[in-house]
Design a protein around this motif. Structure first.
Motif, PDB file in Angstrom:
ATOM      1  N   PRO A  80      -3.300  29.459 -44.274  1.00 23.86           N
ATOM      2  CA  PRO A  80      -4.005  29.950 -44.805  1.00 23.86           C
ATOM      3  C   PRO A  80      -5.144  28.632 -44.445  1.00 23.86           C
ATOM      4  CG  PRO A  80      -1.693  28.916 -45.686  1.00 23.86           C
ATOM      5  CD  PRO A  80      -1.678  29.274 -44.427  1.00 23.86           C
ATOM      6  N   PRO A  81      -6.555  29.101 -44.785  1.00 26.24           N
ATOM      7  CA  PRO A  81      -7.743  28.336 -44.533  1.00 26.24           C
ATOM      8  C   PRO A  81      -7.717  27.681 -44.408  1.00 26.24           C
ATOM      9  CG  PRO A  81      -7.835  30.624 -45.773  1.00 26.24           C
ATOM     10  CD  PRO A  81      -6.515  30.792 -46.278  1.00 26.24           C
ATOM     11  N   HIS A  82      -6.911  26.286 -45.226  1.00 23.88           N
ATOM     12  CA  HIS A  82      -6.841  25.638 -45.687  1.00 23.88           C
ATOM     13  C   HIS A  82      -6.127  24.785 -44.351  1.00 23.88           C
ATOM     14  CE1 HIS A  82      -2.906  25.937 -48.172  1.00 23.88           C
ATOM     15  NE2 HIS A  82      -3.100  24.198 -47.500  1.00 23.88           N
ATOM     16  N   GLU A  83      -4.928  25.264 -44.070  1.00 19.34           N
ATOM     17  CA  GLU A  83      -4.386  24.571 -42.659  1.00 19.34           C
ATOM     18  C   GLU A  83      -5.169  24.584 -41.459  1.00 19.34           C
ATOM     19  OE1 GLU A  83      -0.232  25.707 -42.949  1.00 19.34           O
ATOM     20  OE2 GLU A  83       0.246  25.134 -44.161  1.00 19.34           O
ATOM     21  N   ILE A  84      -5.625  25.497 -41.442  1.00 12.15           N
ATOM     22  CA  ILE A  84      -6.975  25.891 -40.192  1.00 12.15           C
ATOM     23  C   ILE A  84      -7.857  24.961 -40.176  1.00 12.15           C
ATOM     24  CG2 ILE A  84      -7.843  27.336 -39.031  1.00 12.15           C
ATOM     25  CD1 ILE A  84      -5.635  28.747 -38.989  1.00 12.15           C
ATOM     26  N   GLU A  85      -8.521  24.177 -41.434  1.00 12.29           N
ATOM     27  CA  GLU A  85      -9.462  23.599 -41.627  1.00 12.29           C
ATOM     28  C   GLU A  85      -8.569  22.208 -40.902  1.00 12.29           C
ATOM     29  OE1 GLU A  85     -12.114  21.201 -43.736  1.00 12.29           O
ATOM     30  OE2 GLU A  85     -11.302  22.920 -44.400  1.00 12.29           O
ATOM     31  N   ASP A  86      -7.416  21.385 -41.275  1.00 15.83           N
ATOM     32  CA  ASP A  86      -7.137  20.400 -40.530  1.00 15.83           C
ATOM     33  C   ASP A  86      -6.049  20.924 -39.140  1.00 15.83           C
ATOM     34  OD1 ASP A  86      -6.834  20.224 -43.536  1.00 15.83           O
ATOM     35  OD2 ASP A  86      -5.084  20.572 -43.782  1.00 15.83           O
ATOM     36  N   LEU A  87      -6.052  22.022 -39.054  1.00 18.60           N
ATOM     37  CA  LEU A  87      -5.795  22.181 -37.906  1.00 18.60           C
ATOM     38  C   LEU A  87      -6.703  21.744 -36.328  1.00 18.60           C
ATOM     39  CD1 LEU A  87      -3.110  25.030 -37.862  1.00 18.60           C
ATOM     40  CD2 LEU A  87      -2.905  22.635 -36.838  1.00 18.60           C
ATOM     41  N   MET A  88      -7.768  22.251 -36.832  1.00 18.83           N
ATOM     42  CA  MET A  88      -8.960  22.430 -36.521  1.00 18.83           C
ATOM     43  C   MET A  88      -9.310  20.847 -36.187  1.00 18.83           C
ATOM     44  SD  MET A  88      -9.625  25.358 -35.288  1.00 18.83           S
ATOM     45  CE  MET A  88      -8.291  25.405 -35.277  1.00 18.83           C
ATOM     46  N   LEU A  89      -9.424  20.322 -36.902  1.00 19.80           N
ATOM     47  CA  LEU A  89      -9.976  18.895 -36.862  1.00 19.80           C
ATOM     48  C   LEU A  89      -8.873  17.971 -35.831  1.00 19.80           C
ATOM     49  CD1 LEU A  89     -10.398  17.272 -40.764  1.00 19.80           C
ATOM     50  CD2 LEU A  89     -12.433  17.128 -38.844  1.00 19.80           C
ATOM     51  N   ALA A  90      -7.702  17.616 -36.453  1.00 16.55           N
ATOM     52  CA  ALA A  90      -6.390  17.337 -35.225  1.00 16.55           C
ATOM     53  C   ALA A  90      -7.264  17.916 -33.890  1.00 16.55           C
ATOM     54  CB  ALA A  90      -5.163  17.764 -35.469  1.00 16.55           C
ATOM     55  N   GLN A  91      -6.830  19.133 -33.201  1.00 13.11           N
ATOM     56  CA  GLN A  91      -7.486  19.343 -32.229  1.00 13.11           C
ATOM     57  C   GLN A  91      -8.268  19.052 -31.215  1.00 13.11           C
ATOM     58  OE1 GLN A  91      -5.493  23.097 -30.883  1.00 13.11           O
ATOM     59  NE2 GLN A  91      -5.090  23.543 -32.788  1.00 13.11           N
ATOM     60  N   ILE A  92      -9.863  19.034 -32.567  1.00  9.73           N
ATOM     61  CA  ILE A  92     -10.566  18.682 -32.123  1.00  9.73           C
ATOM     62  C   ILE A  92     -11.081  16.892 -31.517  1.00  9.73           C
ATOM     63  CG2 ILE A  92     -13.452  18.259 -32.918  1.00  9.73           C
ATOM     64  CD1 ILE A  92     -13.109  20.662 -34.290  1.00  9.73           C
ATOM     65  N   GLY A  93     -10.382  16.496 -32.619  1.00  4.18           N
ATOM     66  CA  GLY A  93     -10.409  14.930 -32.797  1.00  4.18           C
ATOM     67  C   GLY A  93      -9.077  14.633 -31.459  1.00  4.18           C
ATOM     68  N   ALA A  94      -8.232  15.485 -30.441  1.00  3.58           N
ATOM     69  CA  ALA A  94      -7.152  14.998 -29.385  1.00  3.58           C
ATOM     70  C   ALA A  94      -8.705  14.569 -28.927  1.00  3.58           C
ATOM     71  CB  ALA A  94      -6.031  15.934 -29.053  1.00  3.58           C
ATOM     72  N   LEU A  95      -9.144  16.122 -28.577  1.00  7.64           N
ATOM     73  CA  LEU A  95     -10.407  16.071 -27.221  1.00  7.64           C
ATOM     74  C   LEU A  95     -11.218  15.197 -27.074  1.00  7.64           C
ATOM     75  CD1 LEU A  95     -10.965  17.633 -24.171  1.00  7.64           C
ATOM     76  CD2 LEU A  95     -12.489  19.234 -26.087  1.00  7.64           C
TER      77      LEU A  95
END
Length: 251
Positions: A80-95
Motif C-alpha cells: 500500500p502507498p502509505h507503507e511505501i512512504e514509510d519504507l522510503m523514509l526508513a531507507q533514506i534516513g539510513a543513508l
C-alpha cells in the motif's frame, strides 16, 4: 554549451557478496545512487560507497527500493502507498545518517528498479514517494524517468525534479523502459550506448525499440553499476560526451 549529469546505481553489494565495481565506475560519473538496504546494500557497504564518493567528488543520492533482496528489487510488490512512504523514509534516513557521519551532503533520491518503473505510471505510488522525500528534506532533488508521473508528483509537493534517461536500456514507443525480460531490452554495445546518450544530450530525442523517435527532457543519464563492463562503458560515454562538447557535471 549543453551539459548533463552521469549517474550510476551503486553500493549494491551485500555482506560477502559483491555486486559491480563501484570504485571503477565512480571514477567516471558525477552522481551516485547508493542502495539503502531495501533491494541491496548493507550499512558497511553504504558507508564504504559514501567514502568513495567523497574521495572522488561524486554527488551522493539515496536509492531506495522494494524490500526484496532476493529479487534485487526488480519484482513489483503489492505494498500500500502509505507503507511505501514509510519504507522510503526508513531507507533514506539510513543513508542520511551515514552521509552525515562522513561529512557529505545528501543531494537526491532516485527509486530503484521495479519501484522506479511502477512509480513512473502509478500516481498513488508516485505521490507516496514524493511525500516521503519532501517530508524528509524539501531540498532534496527527486530523480525519475523523464516524462513520468513521478516527476509530476514531485513538482506538486514543491520538490525540484530531474528527468532521467538511460544509456544501457531501450525504450518502448510510449517512453517507458522496455521490460528487462524482453528481447532487446538491454544495450550491451558501449558504442550504441554512446549514440543513445548523445542523441538525448544534444537533441533531446531517443529512438524506441520499434524505431520511432520521441522527445525526452533528461538532466541525467543512468548507467547500471551491476551491468557487465559497466566501468568501461562509463569511460567511453564520458569521453564521448566531452568530445562532443557536452559538459558533464552534477545536476
Amino acid at each position: 554549451m549543453p551539459s548533463i549529469d552521469l549517474n550510476c546505481d551503486c553500493g549494491e553489494s551485500f555482506g560477502p557478496w559483491p555486486m559491480g565495481d563501484d570504485a571503477a565506475i565512480l571514477a567516471h560519473v558525477t552522481s551516485a545512487n547508493v542502495a539503502c538496504g531495501g533491494h541491496a546494500g548493507d550499512p558497511s557497504t553504504m558507508r564504504r560507497t559514501v567514502r568513495l564518493c567523497k574521495a572522488l567528488g561524486v554527488a551522493v543520492g539515496a536509492h531506495p527500493g522494494y524490500p526484496d533482496l532476493q529479487g534485487f528489487g526488480r519484482r513489483s510488490m503489492a505494498i500500500p502507498p502509505h507503507e511505501i512512504e514509510d519504507l522510503m523514509l526508513a531507507q533514506i534516513g539510513a543513508l542520511a545518517a551515514i552521509v552525515q557521519a562522513e561529512g557529505v551532503r545528501l543531494r537526491h533520491v532516485k527509486p530503484h528498479g521495479a519501484l522506479y518503473n511502477d512509480a513512473a505510471h502509478n500516481p498513488a505510488l508516485a505521490a507516496a514517494i514524493a511525500r516521503a522525500v519532501v517530508s524528509f528534506n524539501p531540498d532534496l532533488v527527486l530523480v525519475g524517468l523523464a516524462g513520468s508521473v513521478l516527476l509530476d508528483a514531485g513538482q506538486e509537493v514543491g520538490l525540484r525534479v530531474v528527468g532521467e534517461g538511460f544509456a544501457d536500456r531501450t525504450y518502448e514507443a510510449d517512453g517507458r523502459l522496455r521490460q528487462r525480460q524482453l528481447a532487446g531490452a538491454l544495450i550491451d554495445d558501449p558504442e550504441q550506448s554512446l549514440r543513445q546518450v548523445l542523441q538525448i544530450a544534444l537533441h533531446g530525442q531517443v529512438q524506441s525499440h520499434t524505431g520511432s523517435t520521441f522527445m525526452i527532457q533528461a538532466g541525467t543519464i543512468c548507467l547500471h553499476g551491476d551491468a557487465p563492463a559497466a566501468a568501461q562503458r562509463a569511460a567511453i560515454i564520458r569521453h564521448g560526451l566531452e568530445a562532443a562538447g557536452v559538459v558533464v557535471q552534477p545536476f
